[in-house]
Design an enzyme around this catalytic site. Structure first.
Site, short mmCIF file in Angstrom:
data_model
loop_
_atom_site.label_atom_id
_atom_site.label_comp_id
_atom_site.label_asym_id
_atom_site.label_seq_id
_atom_site.Cartn_x
_atom_site.Cartn_y
_atom_site.Cartn_z
N GLY A 145 0.81 -1.23 0.00
CA GLY A 145 0.00 0.00 0.00
C GLY A 145 0.83 1.27 0.00
O GLY A 145 0.28 2.37 0.08
N GLU B 138 -3.84 1.16 10.64
CA GLU B 138 -4.06 1.80 9.34
C GLU B 138 -5.56 1.86 9.08
O GLU B 138 -6.27 0.89 9.34
CB GLU B 138 -3.35 0.91 8.30
CG GLU B 138 -3.74 1.06 6.89
CD GLU B 138 -3.04 -0.02 6.02
OE1 GLU B 138 -2.02 -0.62 6.43
OE2 GLU B 138 -3.57 -0.27 4.92
N HIS C 52 3.31 -8.48 7.28
CA HIS C 52 4.63 -7.99 7.70
C HIS C 52 5.44 -9.05 8.46
O HIS C 52 5.76 -8.87 9.63
CB HIS C 52 4.47 -6.78 8.64
CG HIS C 52 3.65 -5.66 8.10
ND1 HIS C 52 3.03 -4.72 8.91
CD2 HIS C 52 3.36 -5.28 6.83
CE1 HIS C 52 2.40 -3.84 8.16
NE2 HIS C 52 2.57 -4.16 6.90
N ASN D 230 4.15 0.04 9.79
CA ASN D 230 4.42 -0.68 8.55
C ASN D 230 5.94 -0.63 8.29
O ASN D 230 6.56 0.42 8.47
CB ASN D 230 3.66 -0.04 7.40
CG ASN D 230 2.21 0.24 7.77
OD1 ASN D 230 1.96 0.94 8.75
ND2 ASN D 230 1.29 -0.30 7.03
P1 FAE Z 1 10.65 -8.33 -0.25
O1 FAE Z 1 10.20 -6.96 -0.63
O2 FAE Z 1 9.62 -9.32 0.13
O3 FAE Z 1 11.51 -8.89 -1.46
C1 FAE Z 1 12.03 -10.19 -1.49
C2 FAE Z 1 12.17 -10.63 -2.94
O4 FAE Z 1 12.91 -11.85 -2.98
C3 FAE Z 1 10.84 -10.91 -3.65
O5 FAE Z 1 10.78 -10.21 -4.85
C4 FAE Z 1 10.85 -12.44 -3.87
O6 FAE Z 1 10.18 -12.84 -5.05
C5 FAE Z 1 12.35 -12.72 -3.96
N1 FAE Z 1 12.70 -14.10 -3.59
C6 FAE Z 1 12.26 -14.80 -2.52
N2 FAE Z 1 12.81 -16.04 -2.49
C7 FAE Z 1 13.62 -16.11 -3.60
C8 FAE Z 1 14.45 -17.15 -4.13
N3 FAE Z 1 14.57 -18.32 -3.53
N4 FAE Z 1 15.11 -16.88 -5.28
C9 FAE Z 1 15.01 -15.68 -5.90
N5 FAE Z 1 14.22 -14.68 -5.44
C10 FAE Z 1 13.55 -14.88 -4.29
O7 FAE Z 1 11.70 -8.28 0.93
N6 FAE Z 1 4.90 -2.37 4.24
C11 FAE Z 1 4.91 -1.04 4.45
O8 FAE Z 1 5.84 -0.50 5.05
N7 FAE Z 1 3.86 -0.26 4.01
C12 FAE Z 1 2.78 -0.79 3.38
O9 FAE Z 1 1.87 -0.06 2.99
C13 FAE Z 1 2.74 -2.20 3.19
N8 FAE Z 1 1.67 -2.80 2.59
C14 FAE Z 1 1.72 -4.14 2.31
C15 FAE Z 1 0.67 -4.73 1.61
C16 FAE Z 1 0.74 -6.07 1.24
C17 FAE Z 1 -0.41 -6.70 0.51
C18 FAE Z 1 1.89 -6.84 1.58
C19 FAE Z 1 1.98 -8.29 1.19
C20 FAE Z 1 2.93 -6.27 2.28
C21 FAE Z 1 2.86 -4.92 2.65
N9 FAE Z 1 3.91 -4.31 3.32
C22 FAE Z 1 3.87 -2.96 3.60
C23 FAE Z 1 5.11 -5.08 3.72
C24 FAE Z 1 6.33 -4.78 2.83
O10 FAE Z 1 5.99 -4.87 1.47
C25 FAE Z 1 7.43 -5.81 3.16
O11 FAE Z 1 7.75 -5.66 4.53
C26 FAE Z 1 8.69 -5.58 2.33
O12 FAE Z 1 8.43 -5.73 0.97
C27 FAE Z 1 9.79 -6.55 2.75
O13 FAE Z 1 10.96 -6.16 2.11
P2 FAE Z 1 12.18 -7.15 1.95
O14 FAE Z 1 13.32 -6.41 1.37
O15 FAE Z 1 12.37 -7.86 3.24
#
Ligand code: FAE
Length: 526
Positions: free
Chosen positions: A141, A383, A466, A504
């Site tokens: 979001g 939120e 999260h 978040n």
């Molecule tokens: P992340 O962004 O999850 O990236 C990890 C990447 O690694 C992904 O692209 C995966 O496809 C890739 N991956 C995983 N395993 C493998 C593998 N084996 N080989 C190759 N690639 C791989 O990690 N947070 C906020 O602060 N504000 C918001 O408004 C908010 N809204 C959200 C809404 C939804 C629906 C969701 C699901 C989450 C939301 N979040 C929000 C949480 C936030 O997106 C999340 O904490 C971060 O994206 C995590 O960041 P990372 O760098 O840990």
């Protein structure tokens, strides 16, 4: 092999290509027979292109290092495919599923495709994650929330809080292009009635509200409202990706990283496992897939420095599975201190007044929060969430974030060959108590009932957007993200945060990533 030879053989310097056989545990008998394995050597590999991976890639490239990112999801921009809105889910809606996997209202069938939203189901909790170049930034979001300074200090007592609030958080906000909506626009935009109602009701119940910054470009949204540009947030796009307006990582950090010419992103490349080579290198077993998730190639990539940025669950799966299968040595803190950031979804139905409920149209981008964090008995941040159903359902939706006094843990289950969680009702006891208190107080002041049709009788205790922790900073890693006991293996993603940050999390993940990579570059790359 010396450094020169290593680079000569690297993917970027043409690539050594030869074939060998692989442990059958990785690819399964069926696929094993079909493909020969391409062997490659690459100096610096980043697994995952979310917040941690994007920051690491940009800073490494800026300091002159070639980097390869392996991302299991699709590069949507390159593919030319479009993201789909919530009420008419298309290819982007779900990761290799034939039905949607939103937190509710999953009445839609989809075609199996490497979509943007994935969900892993465990016995007491369901965890949603983003897939694709940009990771979670594609589906989230966009709420870019600064954690409370005191709480940040409590969660990370060994970090210099002042330095974070003066340097790393402002840097993260600048690079992510965080901005706030104009108050006049919010006041007059019919798509924000849900937020106005949410704030008014919260005030009536005696709660404090706050404005929440976002990475969605609110100037673009103003133009959307006036029909000057194609609509995205105002057309129901968010958890299956935004075609316009949202400054996801592919438009900020990753774009800048690629402009250096030193960052090479390989999408649809899934790392299956990690092994340690005898010469202290890391050996990655990788499959390349098509958009149906079918293997089209197998690769063995040998690297010197490995950055694990696969998101909390992805990073933990790789570490724990590799420890089980390949005897990758891990310290005993890996898998500990995991939490759901106190996520708890709930909702309220209310009797429509003459002026209606929360409005027919909802912008998908939240702008308001209820801040009850300083209440010692019921501390939470919530939120005020949109519910873009295309009709006025007279329902207010809330994603609550609570402290996590009791952490869970993650382990590898050799029978299911997946990771599993130790996570029970005890872990969400405080969140449940806070939700009951919140809903009761809101209903008493404003009328209405708990939204019994949503979630489990109105309470989504098992909904987690999260996931955090499991490889926490200062415990599983040193204070800069180096995995303890594993030279040249770095963790830079949500798994560094011990299960809770009070808001978040992506702004904190970005700031931590900036801090870690700055130190790693200056201390480990001579
Ligand atoms: P992340 O962004 O999850 O990236 C990890 C990447 O690694 C992904 O692209 C995966 O496809 C890739 N991956 C995983 N395993 C493998 C593998 N084996 N080989 C190759 N690639 C791989 O990690 N947070 C906020 O602060 N504000 C918001 O408004 C908010 N809204 C959200 C809404 C939804 C629906 C969701 C699901 C989450 C939301 N979040 C929000 C949480 C936030 O997106 C999340 O904490 C971060 O994206 C995590 O960041 P990372 O760098 O840990």
């Amino acid at each position: 092999m010396n450094r020169k030879e290593f680079l000569r053989h690297s993917l970027l310097g043409v690539g050594a290509l030869y074939f060998s056989s692989f442990p059958s545990v990785l690819f399964g008998k069926e696929n094993e027979a079909k493909f020969e394995t391409e062997n490659l050597e690459i100096e610096n590999v980043i697994i995952g292109s979310g917040y941690g991976g994007a920051v690491a890639a940009l800073r490494l490239a800026e300091s002159g290092h070639e980097v390869t990112i392996l991302e299991m999801g699709l590069n949507w921009e390159k593919s030319g495919e479009k993201f789909s809105p919530m009420i008419s889910p298309g290819k982007s809606a779900a990761w290799l599923r034939t039905k949607t996997i939103a937190p509710f209202f999953n009445i839609f069938n989809t075609k199996k495709y490497t979509g943007t939203l994935d969900r892993w189901d465990f016995s007491n909790i369901k965890i949603w994650m983003g897939r694709g170049v940009g990771g979670g930034s594609l589906v989230n979001g966009g709420m870019a929330v600064l954690p409370k300074k005191d709480y940040f200090g409590e969660v990370f007592p060994e970090l210099n809080t002042e330095e974070f609030y003066k340097k790393y958080f402002p840097l993260a906000e600048k690079e992510l292009e965080v901005n706030s909506a104009d108050e006049n626009f919010l006041e007059n935009c019919s798509f924000y009635k849900f937020n106005k109602v949410g704030e008014q009701e919260a005030h009536k119940a005696g709660f404090k509200t706050v404005r929440v910054p976002n990475v969605y470009d609110f100037k673009y949204m103003e133009d959307e409202y006036e029909n000057k540009v194609p609509r995205s947030a105002l057309a129901g796009e968010v958890i299956y990706g935004n075609n316009y307006g949202k400054k996801s990582l592919d438009k900020t950090y990753l774009k800048k990283a690629q402009e250096t010419g030193k960052v090479h992103i390989h999408d649809l490349h899934k790392v299956e496992s990690i092994a340690k080579g005898s010469d202290n290198t890391y050996i990655l077993e990788v499959i390349q897939t098509n958009t149906l998730g079918e293997t089209v190639a197998k690769k063995k990539i040998v690297c010197k420095k490995l950055f694990l940025c696969a998101g909390t669950m992805g990073t933990l799966e790789l570490l724990l599975k590799s420890s089980n299968d390949n005897k990758l040595t891990l310290n005993s803190e890996v898998g500990q201190n995991w939490g759901n950031n106190g996520n708890f979804m709930t909702g309220r139905n209310f009797v429509k007044t003459f002026s209606g409920g929360t409005g027919v149209n909802h912008s998908t981008i939240p702008v308001g929060g209820i801040d009850n964090w300083d209440d010692k008995e019921h501390p939470f941040f919530s939120e005020i969430a949109p519910l873009p159903m295309g009709m006025d359902v007279a329902t207010s939706l809330y994603l609550m974030i609570n402290p996590v006094p009791q952490k869970g843990s993650v382990f590898f289950n050799p029978v299911s060959r997946k990771i599993d969680l130790k996570w029970s009702a005890d872990n969400v006891a405080l969140a449940r108590k806070n939700a009951e208190y919140f809903i009761k107080k809101m209903n008493k002041a404003n009328g209405g009932t708990r939204a019994h049709l949503l979630f489990n009788n109105g309470f989504g205790a098992d909904i987690c957007y999260h996931p955090l922790g499991g490889a926490t900073l200062g415990k599983a890693t040193d204070m800069k993200g180096r995995l303890r006991g594993s030279e040249n293996l770095y963790i830079i993603d949500g798994s560094l945060i011990p299960g809770t940050i009070g808001v978040n999390p992506f702004l904190t993940i970005t700031a931590l990533a900036e801090y870690c990579i700055e130190h790693i570059i200056s201390e480990d790359f001579s």
